[in-house]
Motif scaffolding. Structure first.
Motif, mmCIF file in Angstrom:
data_model
loop_
_atom_site.group_PDB
_atom_site.id
_atom_site.type_symbol
_atom_site.label_atom_id
_atom_site.label_comp_id
_atom_site.label_asym_id
_atom_site.label_seq_id
_atom_site.Cartn_x
_atom_site.Cartn_y
_atom_site.Cartn_z
ATOM 1 N N ARG A 203 -40.593 -47.191 1.374
ATOM 2 C CA ARG A 203 -41.653 -46.348 0.804
ATOM 3 C C ARG A 203 -41.175 -45.588 -0.422
ATOM 4 O O ARG A 203 -41.934 -44.817 -1.001
ATOM 5 C CB ARG A 203 -42.155 -45.364 1.876
ATOM 6 C CG ARG A 203 -42.855 -46.036 3.048
ATOM 7 C CD ARG A 203 -43.459 -45.029 4.010
ATOM 8 N NE ARG A 203 -42.459 -44.196 4.650
ATOM 9 C CZ ARG A 203 -42.292 -42.885 4.407
ATOM 10 N NH1 ARG A 203 -43.073 -42.248 3.559
ATOM 11 N NH2 ARG A 203 -41.351 -42.206 5.038
ATOM 12 N N PHE A 204 -39.921 -45.810 -0.833
ATOM 13 C CA PHE A 204 -39.416 -45.067 -1.986
ATOM 14 C C PHE A 204 -40.220 -45.432 -3.244
ATOM 15 O O PHE A 204 -40.368 -46.605 -3.580
ATOM 16 C CB PHE A 204 -37.932 -45.373 -2.232
ATOM 17 C CG PHE A 204 -37.424 -44.735 -3.491
ATOM 18 C CD1 PHE A 204 -37.063 -43.390 -3.514
ATOM 19 C CD2 PHE A 204 -37.374 -45.454 -4.679
ATOM 20 C CE1 PHE A 204 -36.632 -42.787 -4.681
ATOM 21 C CE2 PHE A 204 -36.952 -44.854 -5.858
ATOM 22 C CZ PHE A 204 -36.583 -43.510 -5.862
ATOM 23 N N LYS A 238 -31.576 -47.453 1.299
ATOM 24 C CA LYS A 238 -30.947 -46.192 1.719
ATOM 25 C C LYS A 238 -31.620 -44.976 1.108
ATOM 26 O O LYS A 238 -31.290 -43.844 1.450
ATOM 27 C CB LYS A 238 -29.446 -46.210 1.437
ATOM 28 C CG LYS A 238 -29.044 -46.426 0.004
ATOM 29 C CD LYS A 238 -27.511 -46.458 -0.049
ATOM 30 C CE LYS A 238 -26.931 -46.834 -1.385
ATOM 31 N NZ LYS A 238 -27.496 -46.245 -2.593
ATOM 32 N N ARG A 239 -32.580 -45.195 0.232
ATOM 33 C CA ARG A 239 -33.301 -44.053 -0.333
ATOM 34 C C ARG A 239 -34.535 -43.675 0.497
ATOM 35 O O ARG A 239 -35.275 -42.772 0.147
ATOM 36 C CB ARG A 239 -33.722 -44.362 -1.776
ATOM 37 C CG ARG A 239 -32.518 -44.437 -2.718
ATOM 38 C CD ARG A 239 -32.934 -44.780 -4.115
ATOM 39 N NE ARG A 239 -33.550 -46.106 -4.170
ATOM 40 C CZ ARG A 239 -34.020 -46.655 -5.280
ATOM 41 N NH1 ARG A 239 -33.979 -45.992 -6.415
ATOM 42 N NH2 ARG A 239 -34.542 -47.858 -5.260
ATOM 43 N N ASP A 240 -34.775 -44.430 1.578
ATOM 44 C CA ASP A 240 -35.900 -44.132 2.463
ATOM 45 C C ASP A 240 -35.357 -44.000 3.889
ATOM 46 O O ASP A 240 -34.850 -44.967 4.457
ATOM 47 C CB ASP A 240 -36.939 -45.265 2.375
ATOM 48 C CG ASP A 240 -38.073 -45.117 3.389
ATOM 49 O OD1 ASP A 240 -38.104 -44.115 4.133
ATOM 50 O OD2 ASP A 240 -38.932 -46.015 3.427
ATOM 51 N N SER A 241 -35.447 -42.800 4.463
ATOM 52 C CA SER A 241 -34.876 -42.562 5.790
ATOM 53 C C SER A 241 -35.639 -43.273 6.894
ATOM 54 O O SER A 241 -35.198 -43.289 8.038
ATOM 55 C CB SER A 241 -34.851 -41.053 6.090
ATOM 56 O OG SER A 241 -34.092 -40.382 5.128
ATOM 57 N N THR A 242 -36.804 -43.835 6.577
ATOM 58 C CA THR A 242 -37.550 -44.597 7.583
ATOM 59 C C THR A 242 -37.541 -46.087 7.257
ATOM 60 O O THR A 242 -38.395 -46.829 7.723
ATOM 61 C CB THR A 242 -39.008 -44.098 7.708
ATOM 62 O OG1 THR A 242 -39.673 -44.324 6.454
ATOM 63 C CG2 THR A 242 -39.068 -42.624 8.051
ATOM 64 N N SER A 243 -36.591 -46.499 6.439
ATOM 65 C CA SER A 243 -36.450 -47.921 6.132
ATOM 66 C C SER A 243 -35.623 -48.571 7.235
ATOM 67 O O SER A 243 -34.574 -48.065 7.612
ATOM 68 C CB SER A 243 -35.745 -48.059 4.772
ATOM 69 O OG SER A 243 -35.389 -49.399 4.534
ATOM 70 N N SER A 244 -36.118 -49.696 7.752
ATOM 71 C CA SER A 244 -35.483 -50.295 8.929
ATOM 72 C C SER A 244 -34.212 -51.061 8.579
ATOM 73 O O SER A 244 -34.127 -51.733 7.549
ATOM 74 C CB SER A 244 -36.458 -51.241 9.609
ATOM 75 O OG SER A 244 -35.795 -51.887 10.670
ATOM 76 N N PHE B 56 -41.071 -45.032 14.071
ATOM 77 C CA PHE B 56 -39.739 -45.476 13.659
ATOM 78 C C PHE B 56 -38.738 -45.004 14.689
ATOM 79 O O PHE B 56 -38.560 -43.810 14.890
ATOM 80 C CB PHE B 56 -39.427 -44.874 12.285
ATOM 81 C CG PHE B 56 -38.153 -45.372 11.673
ATOM 82 C CD1 PHE B 56 -38.119 -46.603 11.050
ATOM 83 C CD2 PHE B 56 -37.006 -44.601 11.709
ATOM 84 C CE1 PHE B 56 -36.951 -47.063 10.465
ATOM 85 C CE2 PHE B 56 -35.829 -45.058 11.131
ATOM 86 C CZ PHE B 56 -35.807 -46.292 10.504
ATOM 87 N N GLU B 58 -35.375 -45.969 14.955
ATOM 88 C CA GLU B 58 -33.952 -46.160 14.662
ATOM 89 C C GLU B 58 -33.366 -44.789 14.323
ATOM 90 O O GLU B 58 -34.084 -43.892 13.896
ATOM 91 C CB GLU B 58 -33.792 -47.124 13.474
ATOM 92 C CG GLU B 58 -34.320 -48.511 13.810
ATOM 93 C CD GLU B 58 -34.406 -49.430 12.588
ATOM 94 O OE1 GLU B 58 -33.563 -49.306 11.696
ATOM 95 O OE2 GLU B 58 -35.328 -50.245 12.545
ATOM 96 N N GLY C 55 -43.723 -40.045 -4.696
ATOM 97 C CA GLY C 55 -42.947 -41.161 -4.152
ATOM 98 C C GLY C 55 -41.495 -40.831 -3.849
ATOM 99 O O GLY C 55 -40.752 -41.692 -3.398
ATOM 100 N N LEU C 57 -38.350 -39.398 -1.797
ATOM 101 C CA LEU C 57 -38.101 -39.291 -0.354
ATOM 102 C C LEU C 57 -36.755 -38.633 -0.090
ATOM 103 O O LEU C 57 -35.795 -38.839 -0.825
ATOM 104 C CB LEU C 57 -38.116 -40.691 0.290
ATOM 105 C CG LEU C 57 -39.460 -41.405 0.362
ATOM 106 C CD1 LEU C 57 -39.271 -42.829 0.873
ATOM 107 C CD2 LEU C 57 -40.432 -40.660 1.256
ATOM 108 N N VAL C 59 -33.203 -37.948 1.835
ATOM 109 C CA VAL C 59 -32.181 -38.629 2.635
ATOM 110 C C VAL C 59 -31.077 -37.617 2.920
ATOM 111 O O VAL C 59 -30.525 -37.010 2.002
ATOM 112 C CB VAL C 59 -31.596 -39.853 1.890
ATOM 113 C CG1 VAL C 59 -30.529 -40.525 2.746
ATOM 114 C CG2 VAL C 59 -32.684 -40.855 1.532
ATOM 115 N N ASP C 284 -41.178 -37.983 6.988
ATOM 116 C CA ASP C 284 -40.207 -38.736 6.186
ATOM 117 C C ASP C 284 -38.827 -38.777 6.838
ATOM 118 O O ASP C 284 -37.954 -39.498 6.365
ATOM 119 C CB ASP C 284 -40.054 -38.111 4.794
ATOM 120 C CG ASP C 284 -41.259 -38.376 3.906
ATOM 121 O OD1 ASP C 284 -41.925 -39.411 4.115
ATOM 122 O OD2 ASP C 284 -41.531 -37.558 3.012
#
Lengths: 481, 95, 483
Positions: A203-204, A238-244, B56, B58, C55, C57, C59, C284
């Motif tokens: 989603r970034f 790695k720029r989206d904490s909800t990326s699988s 999510f 994970e 957009g 996010l 981390v 997020d």
């Protein structure tokens, strides 16, 4: 000049590889076509110079045998994805002149795969809508309306993307789906729309509507094209904490999938009041196609289906009310000047946002406010759990779920405008899978009596896009057109 | 729970959205309709149900502590309606 | 001694709770890779999250999580296996996302405590919680008549908010609490404790009550950035509240600002308007899970903390509680002490550190760690005194000059010609001269005027230009006068 109007991405890749035509020829064809079909209002911003530049590079790569997976394929990019140096508006006045200096991961992945950007496609403002009538840049028309001599909506929120692919203005396009914004317009425009599992696409750089639901996906003419585009779009980011971090399969493996012996669940709760009879008929046909392929059909129950839409209309506006707080006229975007800071905020946002966005921001603010949080927001989170649990239970018994995508076919522009809830009901069949974060596809499966397209939806287990695509291909094969 | 004009005003204030009287009237009706409609959730039994924060599941990926400088001041300010001497400029804030 | 405010009618007690904001000493921000360097040009350390770009996010920075856990451990607090980040929603120009990412219902660290010492008595102060959150940017209001200027360099820096129980009941206790907390943070290195730069600042909750009464309505004084100001703010605010109540009015719960120039607190209208922050879990960011493994690893990294060190110093070196407290307060000083005390008398070493060394540091406005002073430098000087090469007085007199020189003590003393005179016959010569020059006084002394002994010593020292070994002078003078 070749007529590329009905070309699919896969056949274009073949044609380019066989040197039947060049990417530049393809690109120029679509540029002319877009200019000719301005009336559909599919694009907010065109990037023709950039497209030609990219096409030349692609032709060079093809010549040098350095072809990337989507080399030279002209596509439309939903105006929700931030594109470096190219205006990105999310369909809103408040971002009318916003030019990002960074690139969304999904668009970046596509350019790195060789895709070519023709422009930024129109959409409902901040992806809030189901008819593409809330865009600050005007509504989009469904090209299929000409069949019935009506001005029809393309669906929303990815209406510009769907209309552009349907009218042959590009080979494919990106969409984003929060409650049905890929699947519903795909269904209305006779296209394949795929919402992957939440977390598959980063989603970034994708302008947020409701962060726990937003997911990017492709809108294409064929299932095969969807697999091709999806492959290019997904990545762990790695720029989206909800990326699988789940491993990414070769999505073309769907072709190897045998539907024989697969268990297809038919949820009885999707047989809602007001489900169009033509759509019901196509749903039955769908069931028979899978039966004929040796799949096992079983009735299942998703008991909390009825609660999905109200749940969605609490959670999504609540998240949006925070996500859209950054549009305050200070660092970018539209500003209405005032001597007092609060005036500046209120006027900027009052004038910068459209009606539907304001409505949802009001709802979202209300359900989070002191005294209402537990009754609305917390309650919705709990019901979301039940909805998700329903799917989990069902997927112990079946491999895929088959439903219609929408309760109705594309409707005339201007309809369902008096009562917001009427518009919201468009998403009644797509929202449950969104709340559960599941992969789902809409595949054109037939027509109503007026020859308007009807889509069927296939919902899969988490990260099982391959089965969803494979079952979609079965429909494509057996639907008889 | 029904929404009256003072609630609409209060919520609009919280959301920093200016609404005129006409919008206010429309919003009262619309919000009441929508909230009345979502109210059907109250009938769902959610005793002993944990709220679902995310689909999510994970674990959260963490970042190493490395500083980077990817954007310069002009990029950061480029889209701003008003800036001066490297700052964003807003009407005076009274503290 | 209890702190009491005498009103016109009654005696009042104050109840204080502190929310300390400590900026974590990390290289990059809590949720972005932008640098945290202090003092750069405006808006030059800003990533997409820090200016709320569409957009963008967040981390999370693992180092910041580790520092929060370490701090929690050092506050004797419970580390939560799962914590959640929430959005705190409000509009302000230096809050670019329109919300602050913070932790509301599920903080990373739960209940704990620290001990403070007031007049030799130990008091346990409860810690309610510690949570991680983003700092806001900076608004500059005095650059321009009509406008405020916004700098987002600080936006998104990692803060730990450490909330105390309302266990504090005087300005001095509040001050000691902040000092102790700062000392702990510096020991573990999670925060540099620099209050001038705003890296450590406190919100002070003040209420007053008569003895035996329930808690009164509290006011929150925001962002107080020095220990002195914390005390002054509490004193003013408590008196203000007493006056209001004694005049028959009610305290309004509100946020106030301390003005150090006028030494008073005043209402912050702008923050008052609406306090509906509409906290909800940030979609997020998945829940933050802290494994037992991580906690155990960090436990091993935990240094000896001020309290443990103090106890050890009292035990091993026989220091008084006061001296030990003063020395362990700063980790650098404690290290310095431990090096210096090796093979030396702890009492002498302590006196030198808390005396000459501290006043020197105050003069040069540095702490011991970055002052350039080495234990060897101070040690060699002390050794000369113990060896009776120079007198204590001589050493003190030349201390500042010695600190500036590059020489070791022996060389320095030699160059200065300061070597102590310990030759008996030389000293006898001087004594004899003094006695023969003052025959009347010698007679008076012998007739019982004991005080004159000091005069003879002084004369001997004067003639020897302070070089004579005072102990020896004493001894020999007694002998001569008895003869």
């Amino acid at each position: 000049m070749n007529d590329f109007e009905n070309l699919s991405i896969s056949s274009a890749i073949e044609g380019l590889a066989n040197k039947n035509f060049t990417s530049l020829e393809l690109t120029e064809f679509f540029i002319k076509k877009i200019e000719k079909h301005n009336d559909l209002n599919c694009f907010i911003t065109s990037t023709f110079d950039k497209a030609i530049e990219m096409a030349k590079i692609s032709d060079q790569k093809i010549k040098e045998n350095e072809t990337r997976p989507l080399e030279g394929i002209p596509i439309g990019m939903k105006d929700l994805f931030c594109t470096n140096g190219v205006r990105t508006t999310a369909g809103s006045k408040i971002l009318e002149n916003f030019v990002p200096f960074y690139e969304s991961t999904v668009s970046n992945n596509l350019w790195n795969s060789g895709a070519i950007m023709l422009g930024k496609t129109n959409m409902d403002e901040f992806a809030m809508g189901s008819a593409n009538t809330t865009s600050f840049f005007g509504n989009v028309k469904n090209p299929l309306g000409s069949k019935v001599n009506k001005e029809l909506v393309p669906g929303g929120s990815s209406g510009g993307s769907a209309s552009a692919v349907s009218s042959g203005l590009c080979l494919g396009s990106t969409g984003s789906d929060t409650g049905g914004s890929i699947r519903q317009p795909a269904s209305f425009c006779g296209l394949v729309g795929l919402k992957p599992t939440y977390g598959r696409c980063s989603r970034f750089g994708m302008i947020a509507f409701a962060s726990s639901l937003d997911q990017a996906g492709p809108i294409t003419k064929t299932v095969e094209d969807s697999a091709l585009m999806l492959q290019a779009m997904v990545s762990f980011d790695k720029r989206d904490s909800t990326s699988s971090r789940q491993s990414i399969p070769d999505f073309s493996d769907y072709k190897k999938l045998s539907i024989k012996g697969k268990r297809i669940g038919i949820p009885k709760e999707y047989m809602i009041d007001g489900l169009n009879s033509d759509i019901k008929k196509i749903w039955d046909s769908g069931i028979s196609w899978f039966k004929s392929e040796g799949a096992e059909i079983l009735e299942i129950s998703l008991p909390h289906t009825k609660s999905a839409l109200p749940t969605y209309y609490i959670i999504a506006p609540a998240e949006a009310s925070a996500n859209l707080a950054r549009y305050d006229g200070i660092r970018y975007g539209f500003r209405h000047n005032a001597d007092d800071l609060n005036d500046l905020y209120e006027k900027t946002r009052g004038l910068g946002f459209g009606k539907e966005v304001k409505r949802r921001l009001m709802i979202g603010t209300y359900v989070l406010s002191a005294g209402y949080y537990d009754a609305y927001y917390l309650k919705a989170l709990k019901v979301r759990k039940l909805i998700s649990q329903d799917f989990e239970d069902s997927f112990k018994k079946c491999d895929l779920i088959l439903t219609p995508t929408t309760p109705n076919v594309a409707f005339p522009i201007g309809e369902k405008q008096t009562n917001p809830i009427e518009m919201y009901l468009n998403d009644v069949l797509t929202v449950p899978a969104s709340l559960a974060g599941l992969p789902a596809i809409s595949v054109p499966s037939g027509f109503n009596s007026e020859k308007l397209p009807i889509g069927l939806q296939l919902i899969g287990k988490p990260f099982d896009e391959i089965s969803v695509l494979g079952a979609g291909a079965v429909i494509e094969e057996l639907r008889g057109f | 729970m029904s929404i009256d004009n003072s609630t609409v005003k209060k919520v609009a204030k919280l959301a920093r959205i200016e609404i005129n009287e006409e919008e206010e009237t429309t919003l009262i009706t619309e919000l009441n309709n929508i909230l009345g409609w979502v109210d059907e959730l109250q009938q769902v039994n959610t005793d002993s149900v944990e709220p679902m924060l995310s689909v999510f599941n994970e674990s959260m990926q963490m970042r190493e502590d490395q500083a980077e400088s990817n954007f310069d001041n002009s990029q950061i300010l480029d889209n701003s309606p008003e800036s001066n001497a490297g700052f964003f400029v807003v009407p005076k804030v009274v503290e | 001694m209890t702190y009491v405010i005498e009103g016109k009618k009654d005696s009042w007690q104050v109840v204080l709770g502190l929310e300390v904001h400590a900026q974590i000493s990390s290289k990059s921000k809590l949720f972005s890779v932008a640098s945290t360097n202090w003092g750069s040009d405006p808006n030059t350390q800003v990533e997409l999250v820090d200016c709320g770009m569409p957009g963008a996010l967040p981390v999370i920075n693992e180092y910041c999580v580790d520092q929060a856990v370490l701090t929690g451990l050092s506050l004797n607090a419970e580390i939560k296996k799962m914590s959640i980040f929430d959005r705190k929603n409000y509009f302000y120009p230096d809050l670019p996302q329109g919300y602050q990412i913070s932790q509301f219902e599920h903080p990373i660290v739960g209940k704990g405590h620290i001990n403070i010492e007031i007049e030799g008595k130990v008091k346990k102060i409860g810690i309610t919680r510690l949570h991680l959150e983003q700092d806001a940017g900076k608004s500059l209001h005095d650059q321009d008549i009509k406008n405020s200027y916004i700098d987002l360099n600080r936006s998104g820096c990692a803060l730990m908010e450490i909330v105390s129980e309302p266990d504090l009941s005087s300005p001095i206790e509040a001050a000691e609490y902040v000092k102790k907390l700062r000392s702990i943070l510096r020991y573990i290195g999670s925060c540099d404790g620099n209050m001038e730069k705003g890296n450590l600042r406190a919100d002070v909750n003040v209420s007053v009550k008569r003895e035996g009464e329930k808690l009164g309505t509290r006011c929150e004084i925001k962002n107080v950035n020095s220990i002195k100001f914390i005390q002054q703010a509490i004193e003013f605010e408590a008196k203000r509240q007493v006056n209001i109540i004694e005049n028959g009015e009610k305290i309004i719960q509100e946020t106030r600002l301390f003005d150090p120039n006028k030494c008073e607190t005043r209402s912050m209208r702008s923050k008052e308007e609406s306090h509906d922050y509409r906290y909800f879990p940030d979609p997020d960011l998945p829940p933050l899970i802290i494994s037992d493994e991580k906690v155990n690893l960090l436990k091993e990294k935990l240094p000896e903390l001020p309290d443990e060190k103090k106890n050890r110093f009292m035990r091993e070196f026989n220091l008084s509680s006061y001296d030990a407290e003063v020395i362990v307060n700063d980790q650098g000083t404690a290290h310095f002490f431990e090096k210096l005390v090796k093979g030396r008398d702890p009492k002498v070493v302590t006196n030198w550190i808390t005396g000459e060394v501290f006043s020197h540091l105050k003069k040069i406005n540095k702490d011991i760690k970055n002052s350039g002073i080495t234990p060897e430098k101070i040690g060699s000087l002390i050794d000369l005194i113990v060896d009776e090469k120079i007198s204590n007085r001589q050493a003190k007199e030349v201390f500042e000059e010695y600190m500036k020189s590059m020489d070791d003590a022996t060389t320095f003393i030699e160059k200065k010609g300061l070597v102590q005179l310990s030759d008996q016959s030389e000293i006898y010569k001087i004594i004899d001269k003094v006695l023969s020059d003052n025959p009347k006084m010698v007679d008076d002394y012998k007739n019982g005027k004991d005080k004159l002994f000091g005069f003879f010593i002084g004369q001997v020292m004067k003639i020897s230009k302070g070089k004579a070994n005072p102990k020896l002078v004493n001894e020999l003078l007694v002998k001569r006068l008895k003869e």
